[in-house]
Design a protein around this motif. Structure first.
Motif, mmCIF file in Angstrom:
data_model
loop_
_atom_site.group_PDB
_atom_site.id
_atom_site.type_symbol
_atom_site.label_atom_id
_atom_site.label_comp_id
_atom_site.label_asym_id
_atom_site.label_seq_id
_atom_site.Cartn_x
_atom_site.Cartn_y
_atom_site.Cartn_z
ATOM 1 N N ASP A 1 0.873 -1.171 0.000
ATOM 2 C CA ASP A 1 0.000 0.000 0.000
ATOM 3 C C ASP A 1 0.913 1.224 0.000
ATOM 4 O OD1 ASP A 1 -1.940 1.897 0.260
ATOM 5 O OD2 ASP A 1 -2.585 1.316 2.275
ATOM 6 N N ASN B 1 4.644 -7.327 8.562
ATOM 7 C CA ASN B 1 4.299 -5.993 8.080
ATOM 8 C C ASN B 1 5.509 -5.079 8.180
ATOM 9 O OD1 ASN B 1 1.128 -5.806 7.691
ATOM 10 N ND2 ASN B 1 1.496 -7.067 9.509
ATOM 11 N N GLN C 1 -0.979 9.119 3.801
ATOM 12 C CA GLN C 1 -0.021 10.203 3.586
ATOM 13 C C GLN C 1 -0.623 11.320 2.738
ATOM 14 O OE1 GLN C 1 3.403 9.071 1.288
ATOM 15 N NE2 GLN C 1 4.335 11.101 1.334
ATOM 16 N N ARG D 1 6.322 -1.150 7.674
ATOM 17 C CA ARG D 1 5.861 0.224 7.445
ATOM 18 C C ARG D 1 7.068 1.154 7.502
ATOM 19 N NH1 ARG D 1 0.371 1.682 8.518
ATOM 20 N NH2 ARG D 1 -0.935 -0.067 9.155
ATOM 21 N N ASP D 2 7.300 1.905 6.438
ATOM 22 C CA ASP D 2 8.459 2.806 6.420
ATOM 23 C C ASP D 2 8.290 3.812 5.284
ATOM 24 O OD1 ASP D 2 10.910 3.880 7.151
ATOM 25 O OD2 ASP D 2 11.933 1.927 7.174
ATOM 26 N N HIS E 1 3.520 0.554 3.007
ATOM 27 C CA HIS E 1 3.201 -0.521 3.955
ATOM 28 C C HIS E 1 3.257 -1.815 3.169
ATOM 29 C CE1 HIS E 1 0.156 -2.289 7.103
ATOM 30 N NE2 HIS E 1 1.250 -3.026 6.976
ATOM 31 N N HIS F 1 5.798 6.952 1.326
ATOM 32 C CA HIS F 1 5.443 6.133 2.483
ATOM 33 C C HIS F 1 4.823 4.838 1.959
ATOM 34 C CE1 HIS F 1 5.764 9.174 5.837
ATOM 35 N NE2 HIS F 1 5.968 9.911 4.746
ATOM 36 N N ARG G 1 3.309 -5.992 3.006
ATOM 37 C CA ARG G 1 2.890 -7.197 3.713
ATOM 38 C C ARG G 1 3.506 -8.420 3.044
ATOM 39 N NH1 ARG G 1 -3.609 -6.359 4.882
ATOM 40 N NH2 ARG G 1 -3.385 -5.019 6.723
ATOM 41 N N ASP H 1 0.476 5.285 2.341
ATOM 42 C CA ASP H 1 -0.495 4.880 3.350
ATOM 43 C C ASP H 1 -0.789 6.033 4.310
ATOM 44 O OD1 ASP H 1 -2.124 3.184 4.862
ATOM 45 O OD2 ASP H 1 -0.468 2.630 6.173
#
Length: 200
Positions: free
Chosen positions: A44, A115, A49, A117-118, A64, A62, A66, A47
Motif C-alpha cells: 500500500d 508488516n 499520507q 511500514r516505512d 506498507h 510512504h 505485507r 499509506d
C-alpha cells in the motif's frame, strides 16, 4: 460387564479413534507439507499520507508492505535481504528508478504475516505518464526464500505492481493493498543487463 471388560472396551474405542484420526489427518498433513506454497506479497503506497505531487522537492514515498506465509504447516526463511525498488514510467517505453529499500533476513512462522511500514526519500520528482494526467509508480520486489523442511531448496521470487496516482489531485487510482505478481510486459521495459563478455 465387569470393570476389566469396561476398561477394555474404552481402550479399544480410544485406539480406534486414534487410528481413524491418523488416517484422516495424515493425508492432509502430507499434502500441506509436501506441496508448500510460495509467499504472497502486497503493498500500500502513500499509506495515510498527504503529499503534493507538484512540489519541486524530492518526493517521500510512504509504504506498507505485507509478506504473507501461506503455509499453515511450514515456516519460511528469507536467507538474503529482500530488495524493493520504487520506480515510475515517464512513457510506455522506459522506467526510471526513484529509490531502493531492503528488508533484512528473517524467519517467518507458519501462516504468519510480516508488516513493514516505512518510507523512502526519492532522488527526483516523478513526472506524468506521457499522454495522461497520471503518475504511474511501480514497486518491484526481489527475494529468496526456503521452506523449513528437510531437503528444501532456495527459491527466488521477483514480483511487482503498478500504482497510479492523479498528478493534480494526488488521489490514488487504487486504494488499499495491491497484490504483487510476477512481472509482465512492464518488466521488459527495464534496461537489459550489460554483457561484459560480448564479442569474446
Amino acid at each position: 460387564m465387569g470393570c476389566r471388560d469396561s476398561d477394555t472396551v474404552i481402550a479399544s474405542l480410544c485406539c480406534i479413534c486414534f487410528w481413524l484420526g491418523l488416517v484422516v489427518l495424515m493425508p492432509v498433513m502430507v499434502a500441506l507439507y509436501s506441496s508448500p506454497s510460495s509467499p504472497y506479497f502486497s503493498v500500500d503506497l502513500f499509506d495515510n499520507q498527504a503529499f503534493n505531487m507538484t512540489s519541486p522537492k524530492n518526493l517521500t514515498i510512504h509504504f506498507h508492505l505485507r509478506l504473507k506465509n501461506r503455509n499453515s504447516a511450514i515456516g519460511l526463511h528469507y536467507p538474503d535481504p529482500i530488495k524493493i525498488t520504487f520506480s515510475y514510467f515517464p512513457n510506455v517505453s522506459m522506467m526510471v528508478t526513484l529509490a531502493e529499500y531492503t528488508v533484512d533476513s528473517f524467519y517467518q512462522g507458519n501462516g504468519k504475516t510480516k508488516n513493514v511500514r516505512d518510507f523512502v526519500e526519492t532522488n527526483g520528482v516523478p513526472t506524468v505518464l506521457e499522454g495522461t494526467d497520471m503518475v504511474a509508480f511501480r514497486v518491484d520486489l526481489v527475494a529468496t526464500y526456503k521452506h523449513k523442511k528437510v531437503g528444501s531448496k532456495r527459491h527466488k521470487v521477483e514480483v511487482g505492481c503498478v500504482v497510479g496516482v492523479n498528478y493534480t489531485t494526488s488521489q490514488k487510482l487504487q486504494t488499499g493493498f495491491i497484490g504483487m505478481a510476477e512481472p509482465g510486459l512492464d518488466s521488459k521495459l527495464k534496461p537489459p543487463p550489460r554483457d561484459d563478455y560480448a564479442g569474446y
